[in-house]
Write a protein that holds these residues in place. Structure first.
Motif, PDB file in Angstrom:
ATOM      1  N   PHE A 118       1.672  -8.057   1.873  1.00 45.46           N
ATOM      2  CA  PHE A 118       0.445  -8.659   1.361  1.00 45.46           C
ATOM      3  C   PHE A 118       0.476 -10.175   1.567  1.00 45.46           C
ATOM      4  O   PHE A 118       0.650 -10.932   0.607  1.00 45.46           O
ATOM      5  CB  PHE A 118       0.276  -8.363  -0.137  1.00 45.46           C
ATOM      6  N   PRO A 119       0.268 -10.644   2.824  1.00 44.11           N
ATOM      7  CA  PRO A 119       0.375 -12.084   3.087  1.00 44.11           C
ATOM      8  C   PRO A 119      -0.610 -12.910   2.254  1.00 44.11           C
ATOM      9  O   PRO A 119      -0.329 -14.057   1.920  1.00 44.11           O
ATOM     10  CB  PRO A 119       0.077 -12.217   4.583  1.00 44.11           C
ATOM     11  N   ARG A 120      -1.730 -12.310   1.890  1.00 45.78           N
ATOM     12  CA  ARG A 120      -2.710 -13.058   1.107  1.00 45.78           C
ATOM     13  C   ARG A 120      -2.124 -13.530  -0.228  1.00 45.78           C
ATOM     14  O   ARG A 120      -2.466 -14.593  -0.741  1.00 45.78           O
ATOM     15  CB  ARG A 120      -3.939 -12.169   0.866  1.00 45.78           C
ATOM     16  N   LEU A 121      -1.217 -12.729  -0.797  1.00 46.12           N
ATOM     17  CA  LEU A 121      -0.632 -13.102  -2.089  1.00 46.12           C
ATOM     18  C   LEU A 121       0.265 -14.325  -1.950  1.00 46.12           C
ATOM     19  O   LEU A 121       0.417 -15.108  -2.881  1.00 46.12           O
ATOM     20  CB  LEU A 121       0.172 -11.938  -2.667  1.00 46.12           C
ATOM     21  N   GLY A 134     -11.069  -8.991  -7.104  1.00 45.25           N
ATOM     22  CA  GLY A 134     -10.686  -7.617  -7.431  1.00 45.25           C
ATOM     23  C   GLY A 134      -9.700  -7.034  -6.440  1.00 45.25           C
ATOM     24  O   GLY A 134      -8.711  -6.399  -6.816  1.00 45.25           O
ATOM     25  N   GLY A 135      -9.962  -7.256  -5.170  1.00 42.30           N
ATOM     26  CA  GLY A 135      -9.074  -6.715  -4.135  1.00 42.30           C
ATOM     27  C   GLY A 135      -7.687  -7.335  -4.199  1.00 42.30           C
ATOM     28  O   GLY A 135      -6.674  -6.640  -4.096  1.00 42.30           O
ATOM     29  N   GLU A 136      -7.665  -8.652  -4.415  1.00 35.94           N
ATOM     30  CA  GLU A 136      -6.364  -9.333  -4.513  1.00 35.94           C
ATOM     31  C   GLU A 136      -5.598  -8.868  -5.744  1.00 35.94           C
ATOM     32  O   GLU A 136      -4.377  -8.747  -5.721  1.00 35.94           O
ATOM     33  CB  GLU A 136      -6.586 -10.851  -4.572  1.00 35.94           C
ATOM     34  N   LEU A 146       5.880  -2.441  -5.965  1.00 33.95           N
ATOM     35  CA  LEU A 146       6.788  -2.336  -4.817  1.00 33.95           C
ATOM     36  C   LEU A 146       8.035  -3.196  -5.013  1.00 33.95           C
ATOM     37  O   LEU A 146       9.070  -2.938  -4.407  1.00 33.95           O
ATOM     38  CB  LEU A 146       6.069  -2.737  -3.521  1.00 33.95           C
ATOM     39  N   CYS A 147       7.933  -4.233  -5.856  1.00 35.53           N
ATOM     40  CA  CYS A 147       9.089  -5.087  -6.148  1.00 35.53           C
ATOM     41  C   CYS A 147      10.221  -4.282  -6.794  1.00 35.53           C
ATOM     42  O   CYS A 147      11.365  -4.721  -6.832  1.00 35.53           O
ATOM     43  CB  CYS A 147       8.694  -6.239  -7.068  1.00 35.53           C
ATOM     44  N   MET A 166     -10.793  -3.252   1.870  1.00 39.42           N
ATOM     45  CA  MET A 166      -9.660  -3.328   0.956  1.00 39.42           C
ATOM     46  C   MET A 166      -9.090  -1.934   0.699  1.00 39.42           C
ATOM     47  O   MET A 166      -7.873  -1.742   0.661  1.00 39.42           O
ATOM     48  CB  MET A 166     -10.146  -3.954  -0.357  1.00 39.42           C
ATOM     49  N   ILE A 167      -9.981  -0.949   0.548  1.00 40.16           N
ATOM     50  CA  ILE A 167      -9.543   0.427   0.349  1.00 40.16           C
ATOM     51  C   ILE A 167      -8.675   0.860   1.519  1.00 40.16           C
ATOM     52  O   ILE A 167      -7.608   1.471   1.343  1.00 40.16           O
ATOM     53  CB  ILE A 167     -10.782   1.368   0.233  1.00 40.16           C
ATOM     54  N   ASP A 168      -9.094   0.475   2.707  1.00 37.30           N
ATOM     55  CA  ASP A 168      -8.356   0.844   3.900  1.00 37.30           C
ATOM     56  C   ASP A 168      -6.955   0.236   3.876  1.00 37.30           C
ATOM     57  O   ASP A 168      -5.967   0.898   4.214  1.00 37.30           O
ATOM     58  CB  ASP A 168      -9.137   0.342   5.119  1.00 37.30           C
ATOM     59  N   GLN A 169      -6.883  -1.010   3.449  1.00 38.48           N
ATOM     60  CA  GLN A 169      -5.590  -1.684   3.429  1.00 38.48           C
ATOM     61  C   GLN A 169      -4.631  -1.027   2.428  1.00 38.48           C
ATOM     62  O   GLN A 169      -3.459  -0.805   2.708  1.00 38.48           O
ATOM     63  CB  GLN A 169      -5.806  -3.148   3.064  1.00 38.48           C
TER      64      GLN A 169
END
Lengths: 231, 293
Positions: A118-121, A134-136, A146-147, A166-169
């Motif tokens: 999740f590079p956006r994070l 919401g997606g983030e 996952l951590c 986002m659903i796809d991701q």
């Protein structure tokens, strides 16, 4: 890997689950379907040990995790992505991830691997979770789980209220985890999403098990979907 | 004396009150914030701190600074341990139900108070200050120990802030405060966190009392005022907001000190209580509260 056998759960005097049984294997996606109030979220919480069982047991790799105190359950390698995300809203993205990392002592390596997914994070590490879109937020809830480096992932309506991209991701991440041999228990309402990624589907109704069928069978025959979820 | 120096003296007295009040109220606020428990026995842990300080100091003998230093270390730890035990024996078994814990902490209040009355007795006993310098301003002399109390309270509050904001244990406390169930789903032993927080809250009250006891004297009924003022401060500051609690403690403490010097202590309490009433009517979440309790 996960073996839920005949669990009974009651909120006070009112029974909610009347004996649910299901099993999820490593590298398998089992989808839990049913109408609102059927007991899907309750089943998830019961597996996590957040609700006391009146009867039955939950085994993970042969260990009876329903006998453990609740905070020990995730340490066995269960990542939980609760309904509505349930982020620690006033904590930053980095702090939310830190909570996940602390569960099994994951270090920088785990953190980097999760942030690569999740590079956006990574761009938002210092931001408070409640200020994310919401997606983030869903990404963060997933990343936090996952951590733990889970061998079992519980996802409760992970695509609720998200836009299609986002659903796809999120779906790609779930499939990727399956490929890595993670057992996945997924609660999902959207039939198309279920049919495209699930291996098997377990229907529950009024807190009871109904049919457990292969997703391939469902794709050919919609009768069960009509019967249990009305679509 | 002119008005200027008089106001200065009143402000110093107010600052001492504010410092001790901030420590006590932060303990109460921490417990409420993380555990959602209204601890009616909070004032008794304050009193325990003072009584234990007298006990430690009288056992130690020698220079008063030795007894005082020991009291600073020992009294908060014992009070905190008693609180953690009370959490484990009583509150945990009530499943931290908001109403039941109020009744239970009222019970704890009387148990502590009466136990102290039966063992320590009804007398007010002084603890000697660790040092007795006076600082001479151009207009009056002032106890250096009181200034030390202010500085110590500021240092302790900074320490609490650093723990909450910068350490792993603080992260765990904040996560538990925000979402108990999810915290548990991520391996946080909520029951142990609660015992720790209840102990920490009581320890802060006890520490505040150790600081004030060389000025005030230890007495088994001394817990009432700090309890009332702490509640006032926590409500004004916003339930569960530590920074709000500190700001409110400064407002209430300073105004209490200044009004007490210029008028009467009773007027100060009346105004503080009136302020709470207005806050509850016009801004029920308090100055810094974001969510309703």
């Amino acid at each position: 890997m996960l073996d839920v056998s005949n669990i009974l759960v009651a909120y006070g005097e009112a029974p909610v689950l009347h004996g649910i049984s299901l099993a999820v294997n490593a590298g398998e996606i089992l989808c839990l379907m049913g109408r609102n109030g059927a007991g899907k979220t309750t089943t998830m919480k019961a597996i996590m040990g957040l609700l006391p069982l009146s009867a039955g047991s939950v085994h993970l790799d042969g260990e009876d995790i329903s006998a453990l105190p609740p905070h020990e359950v995730p340490k066995r390698g269960i990542g939980y992505i609760p309904q509505g995300r349930r982020l620690f809203s006033e904590l930053t993205v980095a702090e939310n991830l830190e909570i996940g990392l602390m569960v099994r002592g994951g270090g920088k390596k785990v953190r980097d691997r999760v942030l690569d997914i999740f590079p956006r994070l990574r761009e938002r590490l210092g931001q408070r979770a409640e200020t994310l879109s919401g997606g983030e937020q869903q990404m963060l809830a997933t990343a936090r789980a996952l951590c733990i480096e889970p061998k079992l992932l519980l996802l409760d309506e992970p695509t609720e209220g998200l836009q299609p991209s986002m659903i796809d991701q999120i779906r790609q991440v779930i499939v990727e985890m399956k490929m890595q041999g993670v057992a996945i228990l997924l609660v999902e309402q959207r039939v198309d999403a279920v049919l495209s990624i699930a291996d098997r589907v377990a229907f529950i109704e009024n807190g009871r098990n109904r049919d457990i069928v292969d997703a391939a069978t469902l794709r050919k025959n919609h009768a069960l979907l009509t019967r249990y979820v009305g679509v | 004396m002119d008005l200027g120096p008089y106001l200065f003296l009143a402000s110093l007295e107010g600052a001492v009150t504010a410092a001790v009040l901030a420590l006590t109220a932060v303990g109460l606020s921490l417990v409420f914030g993380v555990m959602r428990v209204v601890n009616v026995a909070h004032g008794e842990f304050f009193m325990l701190g003072a009584v234990l300080a007298w006990w430690v100091a009288s056992l130690a003998g020698g220079h008063p600074a030795i007894g005082f230093a020991l009291a600073v270390l020992v009294a908060p730890v014992i009070a905190g341990a008693i609180a953690a035990a009370a959490d484990f024996i009583v509150l945990k078994r009530l499943d931290y139900d908001p109403e039941n814990t109020i009744v239970a902490t009222i019970g704890i209040l009387y148990i502590i108070q009466q136990t102290v009355l039966m063992t320590y007795g009804p007398d007010a006993r002084p603890v000697e200050a660790p040092f007795s310098y006076r600082i001479y301003f151009p207009w009056f002399g002032y106890s250096a120990y009181k200034l030390f109390v202010i500085a110590a309270a500021v240092a302790i509050l900074l320490g609490v802030w650093a723990i909450m904001a910068r350490t792993r244990i603080g992260l765990v406390l904040r996560a538990t405060q925000l979402d108990r169930e999810t915290a548990q789903a991520f391996g946080i032993p909520v029951e142990r966190v609660y015992a720790l927080v209840f102990g920490l809250g009581a320890g802060l009250a006890a520490l505040a009392a150790v600081l004030i006891v060389p000025i005030q004297q230890a007495h088994y009924l001394m817990g009432g005022d700090p309890l009332l003022l702490s509640f006032i401060v926590v409500i004004i500051g916003g339930l569960g907001s530590l920074s709000g609690t500190v700001v409110a403690a400064i407002i209430i403490g300073m105004s209490d000190g200044i009004i007490s010097v210029f008028f009467t202590p009773t007027l100060a309490k009346i105004i503080a209580t009136l302020l709470v009433a207005f806050i509850l009517v016009f801004r029920p979440t308090g100055l810094f509260g974001t969510r309703s309790a």
